[in-house]
Design a protein around this motif. Structure first.
Motif, mmCIF file in Angstrom:
data_model
loop_
_atom_site.group_PDB
_atom_site.id
_atom_site.type_symbol
_atom_site.label_atom_id
_atom_site.label_comp_id
_atom_site.label_asym_id
_atom_site.label_seq_id
_atom_site.Cartn_x
_atom_site.Cartn_y
_atom_site.Cartn_z
ATOM 1 N N ASP A 37 -13.336 -9.745 -3.072
ATOM 2 C CA ASP A 37 -12.598 -9.158 -1.948
ATOM 3 C C ASP A 37 -11.280 -8.554 -2.406
ATOM 4 O O ASP A 37 -10.809 -7.585 -1.842
ATOM 5 C CB ASP A 37 -12.329 -10.195 -0.860
ATOM 6 N N GLY A 38 -10.663 -9.142 -3.415
ATOM 7 C CA GLY A 38 -9.415 -8.635 -3.956
ATOM 8 C C GLY A 38 -8.298 -8.605 -2.938
ATOM 9 O O GLY A 38 -8.362 -9.253 -1.888
ATOM 10 N N ALA A 39 -7.267 -7.843 -3.253
ATOM 11 C CA ALA A 39 -6.105 -7.715 -2.378
ATOM 12 C C ALA A 39 -5.475 -6.350 -2.606
ATOM 13 O O ALA A 39 -5.528 -5.810 -3.709
ATOM 14 C CB ALA A 39 -5.087 -8.814 -2.664
ATOM 15 N N THR A 40 -4.873 -5.828 -1.563
ATOM 16 C CA THR A 40 -4.184 -4.549 -1.696
ATOM 17 C C THR A 40 -2.817 -4.779 -2.324
ATOM 18 O O THR A 40 -2.309 -5.906 -2.367
ATOM 19 C CB THR A 40 -3.998 -3.866 -0.330
ATOM 20 N N TYR A 41 -2.237 -3.706 -2.771
ATOM 21 C CA TYR A 41 -0.895 -3.746 -3.349
ATOM 22 C C TYR A 41 0.080 -4.381 -2.360
ATOM 23 O O TYR A 41 0.851 -5.265 -2.711
ATOM 24 C CB TYR A 41 -0.460 -2.322 -3.708
ATOM 25 N N ARG A 42 0.016 -3.945 -1.109
ATOM 26 C CA ARG A 42 0.931 -4.471 -0.090
ATOM 27 C C ARG A 42 0.716 -5.957 0.145
ATOM 28 O O ARG A 42 1.679 -6.702 0.321
ATOM 29 C CB ARG A 42 0.776 -3.707 1.226
ATOM 30 N N GLU A 43 -0.536 -6.397 0.146
ATOM 31 C CA GLU A 43 -0.819 -7.823 0.333
ATOM 32 C C GLU A 43 -0.263 -8.647 -0.823
ATOM 33 O O GLU A 43 0.319 -9.715 -0.609
ATOM 34 C CB GLU A 43 -2.325 -8.053 0.471
ATOM 35 N N LEU A 44 -0.444 -8.161 -2.042
ATOM 36 C CA LEU A 44 0.072 -8.878 -3.209
ATOM 37 C C LEU A 44 1.597 -8.942 -3.176
ATOM 38 O O LEU A 44 2.189 -9.990 -3.428
ATOM 39 C CB LEU A 44 -0.407 -8.215 -4.501
ATOM 40 N N ARG A 45 2.233 -7.838 -2.858
ATOM 41 C CA ARG A 45 3.696 -7.793 -2.808
ATOM 42 C C ARG A 45 4.227 -8.779 -1.772
ATOM 43 O O ARG A 45 5.163 -9.527 -2.035
ATOM 44 C CB ARG A 45 4.175 -6.382 -2.496
ATOM 45 N N ALA A 46 3.618 -8.811 -0.602
ATOM 46 C CA ALA A 46 4.078 -9.696 0.467
ATOM 47 C C ALA A 46 3.785 -11.170 0.157
ATOM 48 O O ALA A 46 4.657 -12.026 0.323
ATOM 49 C CB ALA A 46 3.420 -9.298 1.789
ATOM 50 N N ILE A 50 7.032 -10.245 -4.782
ATOM 51 C CA ILE A 50 7.349 -9.566 -6.039
ATOM 52 C C ILE A 50 7.842 -8.166 -5.695
ATOM 53 O O ILE A 50 7.242 -7.474 -4.873
ATOM 54 C CB ILE A 50 6.097 -9.483 -6.946
ATOM 55 N N SER A 51 8.918 -7.730 -6.331
ATOM 56 C CA SER A 51 9.457 -6.396 -6.057
ATOM 57 C C SER A 51 8.477 -5.321 -6.507
ATOM 58 O O SER A 51 7.624 -5.546 -7.374
ATOM 59 C CB SER A 51 10.793 -6.204 -6.764
ATOM 60 N N ASP A 52 8.625 -4.128 -5.924
ATOM 61 C CA ASP A 52 7.712 -3.024 -6.225
ATOM 62 C C ASP A 52 7.618 -2.706 -7.713
ATOM 63 O O ASP A 52 6.530 -2.586 -8.257
ATOM 64 C CB ASP A 52 8.147 -1.758 -5.480
ATOM 65 N N GLY A 53 8.761 -2.533 -8.363
ATOM 66 C CA GLY A 53 8.756 -2.148 -9.773
ATOM 67 C C GLY A 53 8.090 -3.177 -10.662
ATOM 68 O O GLY A 53 7.284 -2.844 -11.538
ATOM 69 N N LEU A 55 5.942 -5.568 -9.711
ATOM 70 C CA LEU A 55 4.526 -5.670 -9.370
ATOM 71 C C LEU A 55 3.735 -4.514 -9.974
ATOM 72 O O LEU A 55 2.703 -4.728 -10.608
ATOM 73 C CB LEU A 55 4.355 -5.697 -7.847
ATOM 74 N N TYR A 56 4.226 -3.301 -9.795
ATOM 75 C CA TYR A 56 3.536 -2.118 -10.305
ATOM 76 C C TYR A 56 3.353 -2.199 -11.824
ATOM 77 O O TYR A 56 2.248 -1.976 -12.344
ATOM 78 C CB TYR A 56 4.327 -0.856 -9.926
ATOM 79 N N ALA A 57 4.415 -2.550 -12.534
ATOM 80 C CA ALA A 57 4.349 -2.626 -13.997
ATOM 81 C C ALA A 57 3.347 -3.686 -14.450
ATOM 82 O O ALA A 57 2.542 -3.444 -15.359
ATOM 83 C CB ALA A 57 5.729 -2.924 -14.574
ATOM 84 N N ASN A 58 3.363 -4.846 -13.822
ATOM 85 C CA ASN A 58 2.485 -5.928 -14.250
ATOM 86 C C ASN A 58 1.031 -5.687 -13.864
ATOM 87 O O ASN A 58 0.126 -6.039 -14.623
ATOM 88 C CB ASN A 58 2.997 -7.262 -13.710
ATOM 89 N N LEU A 59 0.800 -5.076 -12.719
ATOM 90 C CA LEU A 59 -0.573 -4.708 -12.367
ATOM 91 C C LEU A 59 -1.132 -3.720 -13.382
ATOM 92 O O LEU A 59 -2.282 -3.840 -13.810
ATOM 93 C CB LEU A 59 -0.625 -4.109 -10.961
ATOM 94 N N ASN A 60 -0.314 -2.752 -13.784
ATOM 95 C CA ASN A 60 -0.776 -1.762 -14.765
ATOM 96 C C ASN A 60 -1.067 -2.384 -16.120
ATOM 97 O O ASN A 60 -2.041 -2.018 -16.780
ATOM 98 C CB ASN A 60 0.236 -0.627 -14.895
ATOM 99 N N VAL A 61 -0.236 -3.333 -16.558
ATOM 100 C CA VAL A 61 -0.495 -4.002 -17.840
ATOM 101 C C VAL A 61 -1.811 -4.764 -17.773
ATOM 102 O O VAL A 61 -2.637 -4.696 -18.692
ATOM 103 C CB VAL A 61 0.676 -4.943 -18.218
ATOM 104 N N LEU A 62 -2.041 -5.489 -16.688
ATOM 105 C CA LEU A 62 -3.285 -6.250 -16.548
ATOM 106 C C LEU A 62 -4.493 -5.314 -16.453
ATOM 107 O O LEU A 62 -5.568 -5.633 -16.970
ATOM 108 C CB LEU A 62 -3.208 -7.177 -15.342
ATOM 109 N N LYS A 63 -4.329 -4.156 -15.830
ATOM 110 C CA LYS A 63 -5.414 -3.171 -15.790
ATOM 111 C C LYS A 63 -5.695 -2.630 -17.183
ATOM 112 O O LYS A 63 -6.851 -2.504 -17.585
ATOM 113 C CB LYS A 63 -5.055 -2.024 -14.845
#
Length: 108
Positions: A37-46, A50-53, A55-63
């Motif tokens: 089911d995963g989660a959206t960016y907004r769901e993970l942030r909330a 985790i701040s936008d910057g 969260l975005y950086a760490n999601l990209n590294v894991l991808k």
């Protein structure tokens, strides 16, 4: 003795050191529970506060490591990014979780 601290520390060599940040561990742990089911960016942030910057950086590294996948979805007329854990990510999370449990219980 399987819980010998030196043995446990030696086993850490088999883990991916790039995953050992609190944010990345939180992301892998959360997405492993959510499964396909995963989660959206907004769901993970909330949910993870985790701040936008960060969260975005760490999601990209894991991808980039192949541990997360993402896809665009439309929800309520808005395009969102949905993140899911890959089989490789789940395997790495299980190795880390198992090692952390052994490490934290070794002195008990």
């Amino acid at each position: 003795m399987p819980n010998d601290i030196l043995t446990i520390l030696d086993e850490s060599g088999g883990l991916n050191a790039k995953v050992f940040s609190l944010v990345r561990l939180k992301l892998l742990a959360s997405l492993s529970v959510l499964g396909p089911d995963g989660a959206t960016y907004r769901e993970l942030r909330a949910a993870l506060d985790i701040s936008d910057g960060v969260l975005y950086a760490n999601l990209n590294v894991l991808k980039e490591m192949g541990y997360l996948a993402s896809e665009k979805i439309v929800s309520e007329g808005k395009e969102l990014e949905l993140y899911t854990i890959t089989p490789e990510g789940l395997g790495e999370w299980e190795r880390i979780r198992t090692w952390l449990c052994r490490f934290l219980h070794c002195g008990a």
